[in-house]
Write a protein that holds these residues in place. Structure first.
Motif, PDB file in Angstrom:
ATOM      1  N   GLY A 154       0.797  -1.217   0.000  1.00  0.00           N
ATOM      2  CA  GLY A 154       0.000   0.000   0.000  1.00  0.00           C
ATOM      3  C   GLY A 154       0.827   1.262   0.000  1.00  0.00           C
ATOM      4  O   GLY A 154       0.314   2.350  -0.301  1.00  0.00           O
ATOM      5  N   ILE A 155       2.128   1.151   0.317  1.00  0.00           N
ATOM      6  CA  ILE A 155       3.017   2.323   0.265  1.00  0.00           C
ATOM      7  C   ILE A 155       4.088   2.141  -0.811  1.00  0.00           C
ATOM      8  O   ILE A 155       5.148   2.761  -0.757  1.00  0.00           O
ATOM      9  CB  ILE A 155       3.672   2.622   1.631  1.00  0.00           C
ATOM     10  N   GLY A 156       3.821   1.272  -1.762  1.00  0.00           N
ATOM     11  CA  GLY A 156       4.756   1.119  -2.868  1.00  0.00           C
ATOM     12  C   GLY A 156       6.013   0.359  -2.527  1.00  0.00           C
ATOM     13  O   GLY A 156       7.045   0.506  -3.193  1.00  0.00           O
ATOM     14  N   ASP A 192       1.107  13.399   2.806  1.00  0.00           N
ATOM     15  CA  ASP A 192      -0.033  14.246   2.408  1.00  0.00           C
ATOM     16  C   ASP A 192      -1.366  13.631   2.796  1.00  0.00           C
ATOM     17  O   ASP A 192      -2.363  14.341   2.957  1.00  0.00           O
ATOM     18  CB  ASP A 192      -0.001  14.486   0.892  1.00  0.00           C
ATOM     19  N   LYS A 193      -1.404  12.318   2.891  1.00  0.00           N
ATOM     20  CA  LYS A 193      -2.603  11.567   3.284  1.00  0.00           C
ATOM     21  C   LYS A 193      -3.792  11.838   2.374  1.00  0.00           C
ATOM     22  O   LYS A 193      -4.944  11.854   2.814  1.00  0.00           O
ATOM     23  CB  LYS A 193      -2.969  11.859   4.751  1.00  0.00           C
ATOM     24  N   ASP A 194      -3.506  12.046   1.080  1.00  0.00           N
ATOM     25  CA  ASP A 194      -4.611  12.234   0.144  1.00  0.00           C
ATOM     26  C   ASP A 194      -5.159  10.905  -0.373  1.00  0.00           C
ATOM     27  O   ASP A 194      -6.196  10.870  -1.037  1.00  0.00           O
ATOM     28  CB  ASP A 194      -4.188  13.120  -1.030  1.00  0.00           C
ATOM     29  N   ARG A 195      -4.432   9.801  -0.065  1.00  0.00           N
ATOM     30  CA  ARG A 195      -4.875   8.454  -0.434  1.00  0.00           C
ATOM     31  C   ARG A 195      -5.078   8.287  -1.941  1.00  0.00           C
ATOM     32  O   ARG A 195      -5.846   7.426  -2.370  1.00  0.00           O
ATOM     33  CB  ARG A 195      -6.159   8.065   0.302  1.00  0.00           C
ATOM     34  N   ALA A 221     -10.826  -8.123  -0.798  1.00  0.00           N
ATOM     35  CA  ALA A 221      -9.472  -8.248  -1.333  1.00  0.00           C
ATOM     36  C   ALA A 221      -9.330  -7.473  -2.642  1.00  0.00           C
ATOM     37  O   ALA A 221      -8.304  -6.837  -2.894  1.00  0.00           O
ATOM     38  CB  ALA A 221      -9.135  -9.721  -1.544  1.00  0.00           C
ATOM     39  N   LEU A 222     -10.360  -7.529  -3.482  1.00  0.00           N
ATOM     40  CA  LEU A 222     -10.309  -6.840  -4.769  1.00  0.00           C
ATOM     41  C   LEU A 222     -10.129  -5.340  -4.593  1.00  0.00           C
ATOM     42  O   LEU A 222      -9.344  -4.698  -5.310  1.00  0.00           O
ATOM     43  CB  LEU A 222     -11.592  -7.131  -5.560  1.00  0.00           C
ATOM     44  N   LYS A 223     -10.843  -4.759  -3.649  1.00  0.00           N
ATOM     45  CA  LYS A 223     -10.709  -3.323  -3.405  1.00  0.00           C
ATOM     46  C   LYS A 223      -9.272  -2.961  -3.036  1.00  0.00           C
ATOM     47  O   LYS A 223      -8.734  -1.955  -3.493  1.00  0.00           O
ATOM     48  CB  LYS A 223     -11.665  -2.891  -2.283  1.00  0.00           C
ATOM     49  N   GLN A 224      -8.639  -3.797  -2.211  1.00  0.00           N
ATOM     50  CA  GLN A 224      -7.271  -3.510  -1.794  1.00  0.00           C
ATOM     51  C   GLN A 224      -6.285  -3.721  -2.932  1.00  0.00           C
ATOM     52  O   GLN A 224      -5.349  -2.928  -3.118  1.00  0.00           O
ATOM     53  CB  GLN A 224      -6.901  -4.392  -0.601  1.00  0.00           C
ATOM     54  N   VAL A 225      -6.468  -4.774  -3.680  1.00  0.00           N
ATOM     55  CA  VAL A 225      -5.576  -5.050  -4.811  1.00  0.00           C
ATOM     56  C   VAL A 225      -5.639  -3.909  -5.834  1.00  0.00           C
ATOM     57  O   VAL A 225      -4.609  -3.512  -6.395  1.00  0.00           O
ATOM     58  CB  VAL A 225      -5.932  -6.407  -5.455  1.00  0.00           C
ATOM     59  N   ARG A 226      -6.803  -3.371  -6.056  1.00  0.00           N
ATOM     60  CA  ARG A 226      -6.941  -2.266  -7.022  1.00  0.00           C
ATOM     61  C   ARG A 226      -6.429  -0.943  -6.463  1.00  0.00           C
ATOM     62  O   ARG A 226      -6.273   0.013  -7.203  1.00  0.00           O
ATOM     63  CB  ARG A 226      -8.407  -2.140  -7.445  1.00  0.00           C
ATOM     64  N   ARG A 227      -6.136  -0.912  -5.183  1.00  0.00           N
ATOM     65  CA  ARG A 227      -5.656   0.306  -4.540  1.00  0.00           C
ATOM     66  C   ARG A 227      -4.139   0.319  -4.404  1.00  0.00           C
ATOM     67  O   ARG A 227      -3.526   1.381  -4.383  1.00  0.00           O
ATOM     68  CB  ARG A 227      -6.317   0.417  -3.154  1.00  0.00           C
ATOM     69  N   ASN A 228      -3.528  -0.850  -4.296  1.00  0.00           N
ATOM     70  CA  ASN A 228      -2.103  -0.944  -4.000  1.00  0.00           C
ATOM     71  C   ASN A 228      -1.230  -0.779  -5.243  1.00  0.00           C
ATOM     72  O   ASN A 228      -1.725  -0.799  -6.375  1.00  0.00           O
ATOM     73  CB  ASN A 228      -1.802  -2.293  -3.337  1.00  0.00           C
TER      74      ASN A 228
END
Length: 343
Positions: free
Chosen positions: A138-140, A310-313, A251-258
């Motif tokens: 999630g942080i690259g 920045d916490k803009d997510r 899980a899908l939501k997280q995978v598409r976010r990371n």
């Protein structure tokens, strides 16, 4: 007050993280202080075992303190992060190979660097408040501090699920996944530590242990194995998207976010380690290859900016989920020559 307290008590060496206001986030100085104590006690006849715990109710250790690493990296100083990671990984290896029992007491948040500190000890006690996770994608970044070793050893394809989604493990899940050994209700921790200090005998642990809570991830073993069985990021995303289960949709939501590059690299790291690896040093060496390059060739600085600074997510990742070049993954994992991690 310092951020870490090391002392000898009775028959035990005792290391306590004393930074509860920052969820005991692990700084470079704390890593070095812990290593110094471990080195001093390794052959000390007065120390029969080591106790490792954290102050405060919210966390054993919620991760590494990467704010300074980010600031230096943005200024072009990637050497600072490389030195930090090298020292931290050396400490992780020492914990795993320590010649005396180390008992870690894991409560609240145990994430990232906290897993590296408490997750490689010989006796890992988990309490009812435990929330264990490896959130690096999630942080690259990638699961590090020996986390890839634990993930590779997890049952079935659970390691891939944990790496790609940062799913949090309660005490039952943590024991099932191999991130903890014993469940002891936290109300009994004080007395248990007193017995360990007085006797220097780990037999007190088995006497205090209680049956582990139910593990939802164990119950979902067949589904997780099916969803992540391909080992390929694009296919995993498609499998998650094709399932209507609550687990798959979360899980899908997280995978598409990371970070796609981080997730693809994490999967390759697990594949290279293979199931049930026996040597943590191989995992740490592989992790360090990525850490050495991640600021200049990966998504780390952008991920930290978006999530923690920045916490803009809204991170702007370098690759799309369906377009991570295999050569970029291979480049992150390529040998470092004279810069390889020295343990």
């Amino acid at each position: 007050m310092t951020d870490i307290l090391t002392r000898k008590s009775g028959r035990a060496g005792h290391i306590t993280l004393t930074r509860p206001q920052a969820l005991n986030a692990l700084s470079w100085e704390m890593c070095l202080a812990a290593e110094t104590a471990l080195d001093a006690w390794a052959e000390d006849p007065e120390v029969a075992l080591v106790i490792l715990d954290g102050e405060g109710e919210r966390a054993f250790c919620a991760g590494g303190d990467i704010a300074e690493m980010y600031r230096r990296g943005r200024e072009g100083d990637v050497a600072f992060g490389r030195r930090f990671w090298a020292d931290e990984y050396r400490m992780n290896a020492k914990l795993a190979a320590y010649p005396k029992p180390i008992v870690s007491f894991l409560h609240g948040f145990i994430m990232g660097g906290g897993v590296g500190l408490g997750g490689h000890c010989s006796h890992r006690v988990v309490g009812e408040s435990a929330q264990v996770a490896m959130p690096e994608c999630g942080i690259g970044f990638v699961p590090d501090v020996g986390g890839s070793y634990l993930l590779a050893r997890a049952p079935g394809r659970l390691g891939a699920h944990l790496a790609l989604t940062a799913a949090r493990m309660g005490p039952g899940d943590a024991i099932h996944a191999g991130f903890a050994d014993l469940f002891v209700p936290e109300a009994g921790w004080g007395l248990l530590k007193e017995r360990l200090i007085e006797t220097g005998e780990v037999s007190a642990l088995e006497e205090a242990a209680r049956p582990a809570p139910v593990s939802p991830m164990a119950a979902a073993r067949a589904e997780i194995d099916a969803l992540y069985g391909s080992g390929e990021l694009v296919a995993i995303e498609a499998a998650l998207a094709g399932s209507e289960s609550e687990l798959a949709q979360a899980a899908l939501k997280q995978v598409r976010r990371n970070s796609p590059l981080s997730m693809a690299t994490s999967l390759e790291m697990l594949a290279r380690l293979g199931p049930r690896p026996q040597d943590i040093t191989a995992a740490l060496a592989q992790e360090y290859r990525v850490a050495f390059r991640i600021m200049s060739e990966g998504d780390f600085l952008e991920g930290v900016r978006a999530q923690l600074i920045d916490k803009d997510r809204t991170p702007r990742w370098g690759q799309a989920l369906d377009g991570v070049p295999a050569e970029k993954v291979a480049a992150l994992l390529a040998p470092l020559g004279e810069d390889e991690l020295a343990l």
